[in-house]
Design a protein around this motif. Sequence first.
Motif, PDB file in Angstrom:
ATOM      1  N   ASN A  37     -15.230 -39.232 -42.406  1.00 32.08           N
ATOM      2  CA  ASN A  37     -14.310 -38.666 -41.428  1.00 32.08           C
ATOM      3  C   ASN A  37     -15.078 -38.005 -40.286  1.00 32.08           C
ATOM      4  O   ASN A  37     -16.148 -37.441 -40.490  1.00 32.08           O
ATOM      5  N   ASN A  38     -14.510 -38.067 -39.093  1.00 34.54           N
ATOM      6  CA  ASN A  38     -15.197 -37.564 -37.902  1.00 34.54           C
ATOM      7  C   ASN A  38     -15.600 -36.097 -38.000  1.00 34.54           C
ATOM      8  O   ASN A  38     -16.636 -35.702 -37.471  1.00 34.54           O
ATOM      9  N   TYR A  41     -19.234 -35.328 -39.159  1.00 34.21           N
ATOM     10  CA  TYR A  41     -20.343 -35.521 -38.228  1.00 34.21           C
ATOM     11  C   TYR A  41     -20.739 -34.194 -37.589  1.00 34.21           C
ATOM     12  O   TYR A  41     -21.928 -33.921 -37.412  1.00 34.21           O
ATOM     13  N   TYR A  42     -19.773 -33.362 -37.251  1.00 33.38           N
ATOM     14  CA  TYR A  42     -20.068 -32.058 -36.652  1.00 33.38           C
ATOM     15  C   TYR A  42     -20.775 -31.147 -37.646  1.00 33.38           C
ATOM     16  O   TYR A  42     -21.644 -30.358 -37.279  1.00 33.38           O
ATOM     17  N   CYS A  75     -19.072 -35.933 -29.606  1.00 27.24           N
ATOM     18  CA  CYS A  75     -19.699 -36.979 -30.404  1.00 27.24           C
ATOM     19  C   CYS A  75     -19.155 -38.350 -29.990  1.00 27.24           C
ATOM     20  O   CYS A  75     -17.967 -38.484 -29.710  1.00 27.24           O
ATOM     21  N   TYR A  77     -19.220 -42.437 -31.433  1.00 31.29           N
ATOM     22  CA  TYR A  77     -19.399 -43.184 -32.674  1.00 31.29           C
ATOM     23  C   TYR A  77     -19.638 -44.653 -32.359  1.00 31.29           C
ATOM     24  O   TYR A  77     -18.943 -45.233 -31.530  1.00 31.29           O
ATOM     25  N   ALA A 117     -24.098 -42.804 -34.560  1.00 30.84           N
ATOM     26  CA  ALA A 117     -23.343 -41.843 -33.748  1.00 30.84           C
ATOM     27  C   ALA A 117     -24.350 -40.937 -33.056  1.00 30.84           C
ATOM     28  O   ALA A 117     -25.490 -40.792 -33.506  1.00 30.84           O
TER      29      ALA A 117
END
Length: 148
Positions: A37-38, A41-42, A75, A77, A117
């Motif tokens: 899930n996005n 990434y953070y 971000c 991807y 990403a």
Amino acid sequence: MTDPIPAKPQPEGRGGYKAFRAIPTRWMDNDAYGHVNNVVYYSWFDTAVNAHLIEQGALDIHQGETIGLVIETQCNYFAPVEFPQVVEAGLRVAKLGSSSVRYEVGLFLQGESMTAAKGHFIHVYVDRASRRPTALPQRLRRVLEALQ
């Protein structure tokens, strides 16, 4: 008058990044669509930056007088990541101010040459007690300069 359309973000190679950290994906990172899930990434961005600073002796998250607050993040991807894979987070500093820094992070699947990403976030360093911007401590500045 209209603004020009910015160039479409593109994956990058490893050469532009100064430090790397391996981060294993976890079962819970996958979402209903079968990929990470996005929001995860953070978390990887935060992990890459703060772990590097702590390991270099430039950040004391418990006793330090100066702390970094995130004021911007972004971000792009390029390729899916899923459990069970290992991500290698490449780190660099794109801009260093008197109290702020723009970190750029490239996320690579283990052994891959191009980013899956990439993104950035900006920390403003503040006094822990007052939460007012403060000059970067010299040790922190030296560590950040090495990432430029």
